[in-house]
Scaffold this active site. Sequence first.
Site, PDB file in Angstrom:
ATOM      1  N   TYR A 118       0.850  -1.190   0.000  1.00  0.00           N
ATOM      2  CA  TYR A 118       0.000   0.000   0.000  1.00  0.00           C
ATOM      3  C   TYR A 118       0.886   1.239   0.000  1.00  0.00           C
ATOM      4  CZ  TYR A 118      -3.043   3.721   1.650  1.00  0.00           C
ATOM      5  OH  TYR A 118      -3.729   4.905   1.761  1.00  0.00           O
ATOM      6  N   GLU A 206      -3.418   7.604  -4.018  1.00  0.00           N
ATOM      7  CA  GLU A 206      -3.493   6.369  -3.235  1.00  0.00           C
ATOM      8  C   GLU A 206      -3.310   5.203  -4.194  1.00  0.00           C
ATOM      9  OE1 GLU A 206      -7.205   5.000  -1.304  1.00  0.00           O
ATOM     10  OE2 GLU A 206      -6.014   4.881   0.526  1.00  0.00           O
TER      11      GLU A 206
END
Length: 397
Positions: A118, A206
């Site tokens: 991530y 993101e």
Amino acid sequence: MNLHEYQGKEILASFGVRIQRGMVAHNAQEAVEVAKRLTQETGSEWHVIKAQVHAGGRGKGGGVKIAKNLEEVEQIAGQIIGMDLVTPQTPPEGKRVHQVLIAEDVYYPGDNEPEEYYMSVLLNRATGRNMIMYSTEGGMDIEEVAEKTPHLIFNEEIDPTIGLMPFQARKVAFNLGLSGMAFKEMTKFVTSLYKAYVESDSNLFEINPVLKTSDDKIMAVDAKVSIDDNALYRRPAYAEMRDLREESAIEVEAREVGLNYVDLEGNVGCMVNGAGLAMATMDLIKMAGGEPANFLDVGGTADAKRVEEAFRIILKDPAVKAILVNIFGGIVRCDRVAQGIVDAYKNMGDSIKVPIIVRLQGTNAEMAKEIIDNSGLAVHSAVQFQEAADKVKEVLA
Ligand code: GDP
Ligand code: MN
């Protein structure tokens, strides 16, 4: 302004960030054509079909599927395009899918297992610095990781006067447990990602997942990119990426007439001049037992035309049970605004069915109250803040 995954990836690629390659298709036939071209360019026989809507969690909702041949591309694309995709991030009725991204399959087998990380870049408002947030726990719900295993999320803050230092990029790669070629790839990835973030005037990147392929390449498989609205004037190419179908219809209309409007959940519509007063007014509504239905800053020129436009926008929300107008007459005179409200009310005739509470303070406030009180309309006037709150409470009761 939020972008689709494919648009976000285009921006990343333009700054040299490695991405999972793909092309957009609007129907099943086009999907097959695109898949053939993609196979020529990438060598990938398998394809991933990904719904392009402004919402995450598409995988869970059936909006991301793998196709092993062209028949499956046609069948899956046909099934996803036109569907109302429901994910944890969409409204309950889902979001209509108008297009899909046909992407190369990057989870191919090899020496190592593919691994998902991530990574996001965003502004830490508390410190006033950009930061890179990253974790070994990619591909899944990062909120859940934050809640259950917060020690697995790392932060790297960047000094705005210096920019991202090479040692910081190496630290990220190290903390993700990488070595050898993957380590080098990651430092390159982080460096170009941060450059892309700053130079595109974004306020959020993101990337979930960032993938380490079985042959140790690092790439963005997903991309959530949000560009700072206030910078769009100098990024015309990005401004053109806006997809109005993905945005609240009321907000789109408000923007067209130059009103600063944010749709909220509550039942009291508000019309205010100045963002600070608008925030205070929303607090006041809550204290009176209501919930604001919107944030609306009409700006400095609250004339009759603008007031009418604002009323029209507020009344498009069927949840509105009352409207609170709270205007401070500094540059604008209150009597002008009051006349504007009366005129707008008369012009709109039957369409205003909810009580209106008007609080005008500042230049010519008393004169304004007189205009409202003598208008014969179902408008309640108030001079003091508290008076306005009491009247909101009264009409909601
Ligand atoms: P999201 O669910 O909206 O966040 O969409 P993502 O773009 O993150 O994709 C969801 C999941 O699809 C990823 O976490 C992967 O597990 C899977 N996926 C994406 N691309 C590929 C691919 O090329 N091959 C395979 N096998 N799976 C993929
Ligand atoms: Mn994702």
